[in-house]
Design an enzyme around this catalytic site. Structure first.
Site, PDB file in Angstrom:
ATOM      1  CG  HIS A 136       3.707   1.450  11.493  1.00 51.67           C
ATOM      2  ND1 HIS A 136       4.447   1.893  10.422  1.00 51.67           N
ATOM      3  CD2 HIS A 136       2.283   1.602  10.989  1.00 51.67           C
ATOM      4  CE1 HIS A 136       3.498   2.254   9.353  1.00 51.67           C
ATOM      5  NE2 HIS A 136       2.310   2.090   9.800  1.00 51.67           N
ATOM      6  CD  GLU A 160      -0.793  -0.907   9.089  1.00 52.02           C
ATOM      7  OE1 GLU A 160      -1.749   0.076   8.916  1.00 52.02           O
ATOM      8  OE2 GLU A 160       0.124  -0.335   9.426  1.00 52.02           O
TER       9      GLU A 160
HETATM   10  P1  PGA Z   1      -1.820   4.479   4.711  1.00 47.50           P
HETATM   11  O1  PGA Z   1      -0.925   4.119   6.133  1.00 47.50           O
HETATM   12  O2  PGA Z   1      -3.314   4.261   5.105  1.00 47.50           O
HETATM   13  O3  PGA Z   1      -1.462   5.818   4.437  1.00 47.50           O
HETATM   14  O4  PGA Z   1      -1.430   3.509   3.734  1.00 47.50           O
HETATM   15  C1  PGA Z   1      -1.340   2.938   6.976  1.00 47.50           C
HETATM   16  C2  PGA Z   1      -0.435   2.830   7.974  1.00 47.50           C
HETATM   17  O5  PGA Z   1       0.974   2.936   7.513  1.00 47.50           O
HETATM   18  O6  PGA Z   1      -0.773   2.411   9.133  1.00 47.50           O
END
Ligand code: PGA
Length: 257
Positions: free
Chosen positions: A94, A166
């Site tokens: 992440h 992401e």
């Molecule tokens: P968010 O986070 O939906 O709050 O943008 C997603 C993540 O960091 O996995």
């Protein structure tokens, strides 16, 4: 009909008591649905008590991180072998781990291999920062992150990995207020599949589960999940609120593919 994967990343939020309340509320609001797999990713402390509370037909569990060595003198760490039989999935790489905890491409590669070795499906998070986007580096960054992370797996093992695109700049905690545009999501996910196709062949690339995360809310679900090649979502902030998270699941069940 396609089965979507929705993973709620609770990050470093909710103590055991708060998590238990959220699980009860989610249980009341989410129905068993054959077309949606719902995964909750709480912190380590919450995992053990919650495994006894969840309805396993409705929810699966993911850890948010783990260490790649199975046991030994690594103060403060929890290994994938300790998570065996407790979780089905584990988030790996992440952006918060890459940025705040300096996780390198090689460490992420070793974690992905350790997860697979321990029968835990990695949810490999990849994505560019806003600076990298501005510098037109998105494709290179995704290429480096995907190829190194999978480097120690066999071709057969690659399909056990879920890849989550992401974009860091769109994540709510990094200042994002809405998801990336569907056209940008499509470009990035097509590129990830192209990388997989070149490395492991078309059939691996086609079967790979690739999901999107960053500022996901119910109103965006249909636009994102209707994109070809997008197999699910990874909401963070919205997964801490039972109404918002159950609305995301509800919207997912209504996507017709
Ligand atoms: P968010 O986070 O939906 O709050 O943008 C997603 C993540 O960091 O996995």
């Amino acid at each position: 009909m396609k089965k979507f994967l929705i993973v709620g990343n609770w990050k470093m939020n909710l103590n055991v008591h708060e998590a238990s309340i959220l699980v009860k509320r989610l249980d009341d609001h989410i129905k068993i649905n054959r077309n949606v797999e719902v995964v909750l990713a709480p912190n380590f402390l919450v995992l053990q008590p919650i495994v006894r509370e969840i309805d396993k037909r409705k929810f699966k569990l993911a850890a948010q991180n783990a260490y790649f060595v199975d046991e030994g003198a690594y103060t403060g760490e929890v290994s994938f072998s300790m998570l065996r039989n407790l979780v089905d999935y584990c988030l790996i790489g992440h952006s918060e781990r890459r940025i705040y905890f300096n996780e390198s491409l090689e460490m992420i590669r070793d974690k992905v291999a350790a997860a697979v070795r321990n029968n835990i499906k990695p949810i490999l998070c990849v994505g560019e920062t806003s600076q990298e986007k501005q510098d037109n580096e998105t494709k290179r960054v995704l290429h480096d992150q995907v190829t190194t992370a999978l480097a120690n797996l066999t071709k057969e093992e690659v399909n056990q990995v879920v890849i989550a695109y992401e974009p860091v700049w769109a994540i709510s905690t990094f200042g994002g207020s809405k998801p990336a545009k569907p056209s940008d999501i499509k470009l990035a996910i097509d590129w990830i599949r192209q990388i997989l196709s070149e490395l492991y062949g078309y059939s691996v690339s086609k079967d790979q589960t690739v999901i999107y995360g960053a500022s996901v809310e119910a109103e965006f679900v249909s636009d994102i999940l209707s994109l070809e090649g997008v197999d699910g979502l990874l909401p963070g902030a919205a997964s801490l609120n039972y109404k918002q998270f159950s609305q995301i699941i509800d919207a997912t069940t209504k996507v017709k593919i």
